[in-house]
Design a protein around this motif. Structure first.
Motif, PDB file in Angstrom:
ATOM      1  N   GLU A 162       0.803  -1.225   0.000  1.00  0.00           N
ATOM      2  CA  GLU A 162       0.000   0.000   0.000  1.00  0.00           C
ATOM      3  C   GLU A 162       0.833   1.271   0.000  1.00  0.00           C
ATOM      4  N   ARG A 163       2.166   1.144  -0.107  1.00  0.00           N
ATOM      5  CA  ARG A 163       3.034   2.322  -0.059  1.00  0.00           C
ATOM      6  C   ARG A 163       3.850   2.445  -1.328  1.00  0.00           C
ATOM      7  N   ILE A 164       4.015   3.682  -1.805  1.00  0.00           N
ATOM      8  CA  ILE A 164       4.694   3.889  -3.087  1.00  0.00           C
ATOM      9  C   ILE A 164       6.078   4.493  -2.933  1.00  0.00           C
ATOM     10  N   ILE A 165       6.384   5.120  -1.794  1.00  0.00           N
ATOM     11  CA  ILE A 165       7.703   5.723  -1.612  1.00  0.00           C
ATOM     12  C   ILE A 165       8.034   5.761  -0.124  1.00  0.00           C
ATOM     13  N   ASP A 166       9.311   5.618   0.163  1.00  0.00           N
ATOM     14  CA  ASP A 166       9.821   5.657   1.527  1.00  0.00           C
ATOM     15  C   ASP A 166      10.758   6.855   1.630  1.00  0.00           C
ATOM     16  N   LEU A 167      10.465   7.797   2.511  1.00  0.00           N
ATOM     17  CA  LEU A 167      11.206   9.051   2.584  1.00  0.00           C
ATOM     18  C   LEU A 167      12.199   9.048   3.738  1.00  0.00           C
ATOM     19  N   SER A 168      13.261   9.801   3.582  1.00  0.00           N
ATOM     20  CA  SER A 168      14.204   9.983   4.679  1.00  0.00           C
ATOM     21  C   SER A 168      13.518  10.738   5.818  1.00  0.00           C
ATOM     22  N   TYR A 169      14.127  10.677   6.990  1.00  0.00           N
ATOM     23  CA  TYR A 169      13.580  11.372   8.159  1.00  0.00           C
ATOM     24  C   TYR A 169      13.443  12.866   7.888  1.00  0.00           C
ATOM     25  N   ALA A 170      14.462  13.467   7.251  1.00  0.00           N
ATOM     26  CA  ALA A 170      14.431  14.903   6.966  1.00  0.00           C
ATOM     27  C   ALA A 170      13.307  15.259   6.002  1.00  0.00           C
ATOM     28  N   ALA A 171      13.129  14.448   4.958  1.00  0.00           N
ATOM     29  CA  ALA A 171      12.071  14.721   3.984  1.00  0.00           C
ATOM     30  C   ALA A 171      10.699  14.580   4.630  1.00  0.00           C
ATOM     31  N   ALA A 172      10.533  13.562   5.489  1.00  0.00           N
ATOM     32  CA  ALA A 172       9.256  13.369   6.173  1.00  0.00           C
ATOM     33  C   ALA A 172       8.966  14.541   7.114  1.00  0.00           C
ATOM     34  N   TYR A 173      10.011  15.051   7.749  1.00  0.00           N
ATOM     35  CA  TYR A 173       9.852  16.226   8.621  1.00  0.00           C
ATOM     36  C   TYR A 173       9.321  17.406   7.827  1.00  0.00           C
ATOM     37  N   LYS A 174       9.894  17.649   6.662  1.00  0.00           N
ATOM     38  CA  LYS A 174       9.493  18.800   5.862  1.00  0.00           C
ATOM     39  C   LYS A 174       8.071  18.653   5.310  1.00  0.00           C
ATOM     40  N   LEU A 175       7.623  17.412   5.167  1.00  0.00           N
ATOM     41  CA  LEU A 175       6.252  17.176   4.707  1.00  0.00           C
ATOM     42  C   LEU A 175       5.273  17.079   5.882  1.00  0.00           C
ATOM     43  N   ASP A 176       5.782  17.231   7.107  1.00  0.00           N
ATOM     44  CA  ASP A 176       4.965  17.190   8.313  1.00  0.00           C
ATOM     45  C   ASP A 176       4.198  15.876   8.437  1.00  0.00           C
ATOM     46  N   MET A 177       4.935  14.761   8.303  1.00  0.00           N
ATOM     47  CA  MET A 177       4.291  13.452   8.391  1.00  0.00           C
ATOM     48  C   MET A 177       5.001  12.521   9.374  1.00  0.00           C
ATOM     49  N   LEU A 178       5.870  13.073  10.216  1.00  0.00           N
ATOM     50  CA  LEU A 178       6.591  12.219  11.164  1.00  0.00           C
ATOM     51  C   LEU A 178       5.655  11.598  12.191  1.00  0.00           C
ATOM     52  N   GLN A 179       4.740  12.371  12.715  1.00  0.00           N
ATOM     53  CA  GLN A 179       3.852  11.865  13.754  1.00  0.00           C
ATOM     54  C   GLN A 179       2.880  10.822  13.218  1.00  0.00           C
ATOM     55  N   SER A 180       2.330  11.076  12.044  1.00  0.00           N
ATOM     56  CA  SER A 180       1.362  10.130  11.462  1.00  0.00           C
ATOM     57  C   SER A 180       2.044   8.880  10.919  1.00  0.00           C
ATOM     58  N   GLY A 181       3.317   8.996  10.533  1.00  0.00           N
ATOM     59  CA  GLY A 181       4.046   7.843  10.006  1.00  0.00           C
ATOM     60  C   GLY A 181       3.857   7.629   8.528  1.00  0.00           C
ATOM     61  N   THR A 182       2.680   7.919   8.021  1.00  0.00           N
ATOM     62  CA  THR A 182       2.395   7.812   6.592  1.00  0.00           C
ATOM     63  C   THR A 182       1.589   9.032   6.164  1.00  0.00           C
ATOM     64  N   ALA A 183       1.534   9.256   4.861  1.00  0.00           N
ATOM     65  CA  ALA A 183       0.747  10.365   4.322  1.00  0.00           C
ATOM     66  C   ALA A 183       0.370  10.040   2.887  1.00  0.00           C
ATOM     67  N   ASN A 184      -0.745  10.584   2.451  1.00  0.00           N
ATOM     68  CA  ASN A 184      -1.126  10.476   1.045  1.00  0.00           C
ATOM     69  C   ASN A 184      -0.333  11.502   0.254  1.00  0.00           C
TER      70      ASN A 184
END
Length: 263
Positions: free
Chosen positions: A141-163
């Motif tokens: 169900e996942r199409i890409i795995d982001l680095s910690y820094a990229a996930a931070y910038k997309l504001d998705m660290l807390q949720s763990g996943t994002a659309n």
């Protein structure tokens, strides 16, 4: 000689499959303890690069075959993004580089390595540009795995996943300059544990000096910043005015490729 070459190829494929199947166990991954100032990390800059020699062959992980899209020119995908962090930090990626969770990078099951993509969080419209240098996520169900820094910038660290929406960038000698970061400046005014207070000050100063403003979350604090400002002398002039009220204010220099928002 032929047998030796065949053995070498089998070893490479085996390492790729073993690395991929053992690393992507999300229950064991976790955020780092010592986190640098991630807001100062700029997006990846798309530049023409040579594809990895050994990381762009079709492969198999956990009994599932994966095709590498070696000749792809256009791609827009929408689906779930996840992130991977401390568990993999310092280990080799699928193309032999060392994974740095504080870099703007990503893993993809099919794109040639390395590739560049623009990733948009469909929940908040924040975007990043990352360099794809790894394989994964091996989750249907996942199409890409982001680095910690990229996930931070997309504001998705807390949720763990994002659309997200993933758009392939094909860098060339002609268009790579379009992504070359340009300097910009911000005035760091103060930091407050109260978001409401910080936002009130940011709005007040923004109106007073007719400039944009933003809040940057840093741990439990909300940093009030004025900008972006494209001219260094203009930034110095604004700093002098702000310091009449906030004596500890100072200038931050950043790169314009980064996503700037005031939420």
């Amino acid at each position: 000689m032929r047998n030796k070459q065949r053995l070498t190829l089998l070893c490479i494929c085996g390492l790729l499959a073993a690395c991929s199947s053992s690393r992507y166990q999300y229950s064991d991954d976790h955020a780092p303890e010592n986190i640098p100032q991630l807001d100062d990390i700029a997006d990846a800059v798309p530049t023409p690069q040579t594809y990895s020699r050994y990381a762009n062959r079709d492969y198999q992980v956990r009994g599932i075959d994966y095709e590498v899209w070696r000749d792809i020119k256009i791609l827009t995908q929408e689906g779930k993004a996840s992130w991977y962090g401390n568990k993999f930090h310092g280990h080799k990626t699928s193309n032999g580089e060392i994974y740095d969770m504080f870099s703007m990078s990503a893993a993809h099951k099919n794109l040639p390595l390395p590739s560049f993509v623009k990733v948009t969080n469909l929940g908040n419209d924040k975007t990043v540009i990352v360099r794809v240098n790894d394989r994964g996520p091996f989750h249907s169900e996942r199409i890409i795995d982001l680095s910690y820094a990229a996930a931070y910038k997309l504001d998705m660290l807390q949720s763990g996943t994002a659309n997200v929406r993933v758009e392939l960038i094909i860098p060339t000698a002609d268009n790579s300059s379009l992504f070359t970061p340009k300097p910009q400046w911000f005035i760091q005014v103060l930091a407050s544990s109260s978001e409401a207070k910080a936002q009130q000050i940011a709005d007040s100063l923004g109106a007073k000096y007719s400039t944009e403003n933003r809040l940057v979350i840093s741990g439990k604090f909300h940093r009030v910043q004025l900008g972006p400002i494209s001219d260094s002398e203009q930034a110095q002039g604004l700093l002098a005015k702000v310091q009449q009220q906030y004596t500890n204010a100072y200038i931050l220099k950043e790169l314009s490729s980064k996503t700037v928002s005031n939420k």
